[in-house]
Design a protein around this motif. Structure first.
Motif, short mmCIF file in Angstrom:
data_model
loop_
_atom_site.label_atom_id
_atom_site.label_comp_id
_atom_site.label_asym_id
_atom_site.label_seq_id
_atom_site.Cartn_x
_atom_site.Cartn_y
_atom_site.Cartn_z
N PHE A 37 4.40 0.03 -3.14
CA PHE A 37 3.77 -0.18 -1.85
C PHE A 37 4.70 -0.88 -0.86
CE2 PHE A 37 -0.39 0.08 -4.31
CZ PHE A 37 -0.68 1.36 -3.82
N ASP A 38 5.51 -1.81 -1.34
CA ASP A 38 6.51 -2.44 -0.46
C ASP A 38 7.49 -1.38 0.06
OD1 ASP A 38 5.37 -4.91 -0.85
OD2 ASP A 38 6.83 -5.57 -2.36
N HIS A 39 7.93 -0.51 -0.86
CA HIS A 39 8.85 0.57 -0.50
C HIS A 39 8.19 1.52 0.51
CE1 HIS A 39 12.09 3.47 -1.28
NE2 HIS A 39 11.18 4.41 -1.52
N LEU A 40 6.91 1.83 0.29
CA LEU A 40 6.17 2.72 1.18
C LEU A 40 6.00 2.10 2.56
CD1 LEU A 40 4.33 5.33 1.40
CD2 LEU A 40 2.43 3.80 0.77
N ASN A 41 5.61 0.83 2.62
CA ASN A 41 5.37 0.17 3.90
C ASN A 41 6.65 0.05 4.72
OD1 ASN A 41 2.62 -0.16 3.46
ND2 ASN A 41 2.87 -2.18 2.50
N ALA A 42 7.78 -0.14 4.03
CA ALA A 42 9.05 -0.22 4.75
C ALA A 42 9.40 1.10 5.42
CB ALA A 42 10.16 -0.63 3.79
N ARG A 43 8.74 2.17 4.99
CA ARG A 43 9.00 3.51 5.55
C ARG A 43 7.83 4.03 6.37
NH1 ARG A 43 11.97 2.19 1.74
NH2 ARG A 43 14.01 3.11 1.29
N GLY A 44 6.98 3.12 6.82
CA GLY A 44 5.92 3.51 7.74
C GLY A 44 4.54 3.63 7.15
N GLY A 45 4.40 3.41 5.86
CA GLY A 45 3.08 3.47 5.24
C GLY A 45 2.55 4.88 5.11
N ILE A 46 1.24 5.02 5.22
CA ILE A 46 0.55 6.31 5.10
C ILE A 46 0.07 6.72 6.48
CG2 ILE A 46 -1.36 7.56 4.02
CD1 ILE A 46 -1.21 5.53 1.71
N ASP A 47 0.74 7.67 7.09
CA ASP A 47 0.42 8.09 8.46
C ASP A 47 0.34 6.89 9.40
OD1 ASP A 47 0.39 10.67 7.62
OD2 ASP A 47 -1.78 10.93 7.72
N GLY A 48 1.29 6.00 9.26
CA GLY A 48 1.37 4.83 10.13
C GLY A 48 0.53 3.65 9.70
N ARG A 49 -0.22 3.78 8.62
CA ARG A 49 -1.06 2.67 8.14
C ARG A 49 -0.40 1.99 6.95
NH1 ARG A 49 -7.20 4.59 7.46
NH2 ARG A 49 -7.51 2.32 7.55
N ARG A 50 -0.23 0.68 7.03
CA ARG A 50 0.31 -0.08 5.92
C ARG A 50 -0.72 -0.12 4.79
NH1 ARG A 50 0.30 -4.82 6.09
NH2 ARG A 50 2.07 -5.35 4.74
N VAL A 51 -0.21 -0.29 3.57
CA VAL A 51 -1.07 -0.56 2.43
C VAL A 51 -1.02 -2.06 2.16
CG1 VAL A 51 -1.49 -0.16 -0.01
CG2 VAL A 51 -0.70 1.72 1.44
N GLU A 52 -2.16 -2.68 2.25
CA GLU A 52 -2.27 -4.13 2.00
C GLU A 52 -2.76 -4.34 0.58
OE1 GLU A 52 -5.39 -7.50 3.36
OE2 GLU A 52 -4.38 -6.44 5.02
N VAL A 53 -1.97 -5.05 -0.21
CA VAL A 53 -2.27 -5.23 -1.64
C VAL A 53 -2.92 -6.59 -1.86
CG1 VAL A 53 -1.32 -5.34 -3.96
CG2 VAL A 53 -0.34 -3.75 -2.29
N ARG A 54 -4.07 -6.59 -2.50
CA ARG A 54 -4.73 -7.83 -2.92
C ARG A 54 -4.62 -7.94 -4.44
NH1 ARG A 54 -8.08 -10.20 1.07
NH2 ARG A 54 -7.04 -9.69 3.05
N LEU A 55 -3.99 -9.00 -4.90
CA LEU A 55 -3.79 -9.21 -6.34
C LEU A 55 -4.87 -10.14 -6.89
CD1 LEU A 55 0.07 -9.89 -6.37
CD2 LEU A 55 -1.10 -7.71 -6.68
N CYS A 56 -5.25 -9.91 -8.14
CA CYS A 56 -6.19 -10.82 -8.80
C CYS A 56 -5.83 -10.94 -10.27
CB CYS A 56 -7.63 -10.32 -8.65
SG CYS A 56 -8.85 -11.59 -9.11
N ASP A 57 -5.64 -12.15 -10.74
CA ASP A 57 -5.36 -12.46 -12.15
C ASP A 57 -6.67 -12.83 -12.82
OD1 ASP A 57 -4.52 -13.39 -14.61
OD2 ASP A 57 -3.51 -15.18 -13.81
N ASP A 58 -7.08 -12.01 -13.79
CA ASP A 58 -8.36 -12.29 -14.45
C ASP A 58 -8.24 -13.22 -15.64
OD1 ASP A 58 -7.39 -10.73 -16.54
OD2 ASP A 58 -8.73 -9.05 -16.19
N GLY A 59 -7.01 -13.68 -15.94
CA GLY A 59 -6.82 -14.63 -17.03
C GLY A 59 -7.02 -14.05 -18.41
#
Length: 427
Positions: free
Chosen positions: A74-96
């Motif tokens: 997703f970092d690689h994708l966003n550096a190249r313009g995302g998806i039709d100009g839309r960035r992908v925002e990643v939300r991480l969650c550690d469930d332990g």
């Protein structure tokens, strides 16, 4: 088209899970529809969630590979313009690594963060899977550590599934795996005697029995070895392996135990055709992890259902390696996480014209029969079969560790295929 069931090693962690139930989502699906979302510069980002057992009872780095690979994509994708100009925002969650923590991650990502999809899930206890399914949130490219991806609709494991997925695991509670790994070593390397090493612990012993069944079905003479989980005597096991003349060694033990077993094998002079490991241990850290076992280290083989992460002759692998150059190590699970993120991206691009919604993503992934993430995966399908398969033509990816070269691919995964029996097992 050739099909394949994920390799039997995926059952190892399945026995560790006690799948729980979860409460329903507090928000309706319509709250997350994105029918009129604009595209181009300044458009709202597409939000995805990644659930990882980053801290868990089995170790801090055991499950982070898929997360790291997906985030790198997703970092690689966003550096190249995302998806039709839309960035992908990643939300991480550690469930332990716990069911309670997993349910909390699911609720946070679905109800609070309002993600459009989950991607590259790697959860030790996917207790929140029923909630994800009921909310109709597509979970794309997750690792089938437990039975969730063979149980619930809207969950799409990285290796596919042809189970009915109507709320019960597999077919009438049974899952099925092929014997292609054992057939490969028998056909390609003339192996006839195989040892299976496990702990005297229920999950480990159950997985070892599954390996034994597969080996016996392929005509192997099987040597079983069990060590104490708390105080394992790997030297005694290694000595018996040498005496029994084992060609192959399979295991149902952890990465640390594998390294100690290899050290013991070198100490007693037990040499084998292959010490076979699975996709989770298919990493670039072998030289360090097995530094005190040079002979055994160079007998390590890995099998899986994705292209070797060192196969730089493939453009998709080169792109992965270039984008992950800053990571301290590379692994097969990272590449599979990268493939999961690409899978989401390909589905989202197909939905861009009408709106990237949960429902559209779900349709695109469900009907994407034969998806390969640009050649990184063996063809994936989710076409359900009413009855479990008796046999199947299964393909596999095989690599061997060699000092100075790393993981060296052994043939092409799309043509290393065998028609094998499918054996039932309890999830």
């Amino acid at each position: 088209m050739r099909r394949r069931r994920r390799v039997a090693e995926a059952a190892a962690a399945a026995a560790l899970l006690l799948l729980g139930t979860a409460c329903g989502s507090r928000l309706p699906e319509s709250d997350f529809e994105d029918r009129a979302a604009p595209t181009g510069h300044g458009a709202a980002p597409l939000r995805v969630g990644i659930i990882t057992s980053a801290t868990s009872p089995v170790g801090g780095d055991a499950f982070t590979g898929p997360r790291d690979g997906a985030k790198a994509y997703f970092d690689h994708l966003n550096a190249r313009g995302g998806i039709d100009g839309r960035r992908v925002e990643v939300r991480l969650c550690d469930d332990g690594g716990s069911g309670v923590g997993n349910n909390e991650c699911v609720r946070q990502l679905i109800d609070e963060d309002r993600v459009v999809a989950l991607v590259a899930t790697s959860a030790l206890d996917y207790a929140g899977a029923p909630l994800v399914s009921r909310a109709r949130v597509p979970d794309i490219g997750g690792q089938p550590i437990g039975a969730a991806y063979d149980t619930h609709p809207h969950l799409y494991g990285i290796y596919g599934s042809q189970a009915p997925r109507q709320g019960r695991a597999g077919w009438d509670g049974k899952l099925y795996g092929g014997t292609e790994v054992y057939r490969y070593f028998k056909r390609e390397h003339g192996a006839r005697t195989a040892a299976v090493v496990s702990y005297n612990q229920s999950a480990s012993a159950a997985y070892a029995r599954l390996i034994e069944r597969g080996l016996r079905a392929e005509g192997y003479q099987v040597v079983t070895e069990q060590v104490d989980f708390v105080l394992p005597n790997f030297r005694a096991v290694a000595a018996d392996l040498k005496q029994q003349g084992a060609d192959l060694v399979f295991d149902a033990i952890d990465a640390h135990g594998n390294a100690r077993l290899c050290e013991a094998m070198d100490d007693v002079g037990a040499e084998v055709t292959a010490k076979v490991t699975n996709v989770q241990n298919w990493t670039s850290t072998v030289a360090e992890d097995y530094r005190d076992a040079p002979r055994c280290r160079n007998a390590l083989w890995a099998t899986g259902a994705s292209r070797n992460h060192q196969d730089t002759g493939h453009p998709g692998v080169r792109e992965f390696r270039d984008a992950t150059e800053g990571l301290p190590a590379r692994s097969q699970w990272q590449l599979e996480g990268w493939a999961a993120a690409k899978w989401f991206t390909d589905a989202a691009r197909s939905c861009a014209g009408t709106g990237v919604t949960r429902a559209c993503l779900d349709r695109q992934v469900a009907r994407g029969d034969g998806y390969t993430a640009g050649g990184l995966l063996l063809p994936v399908t989710f076409r359900p079969l009413p009855e479990p398969p008796r046999t199947r033509t299964n393909c596999l990816s095989v690599a061997r560790w060699q000092d100075g070269r790393g993981w060296v691919s052994q043939g092409d995964m799309n043509s290393t295929c065998f028609e094998v029996p499918m054996l039932a097992y309890d999830p």
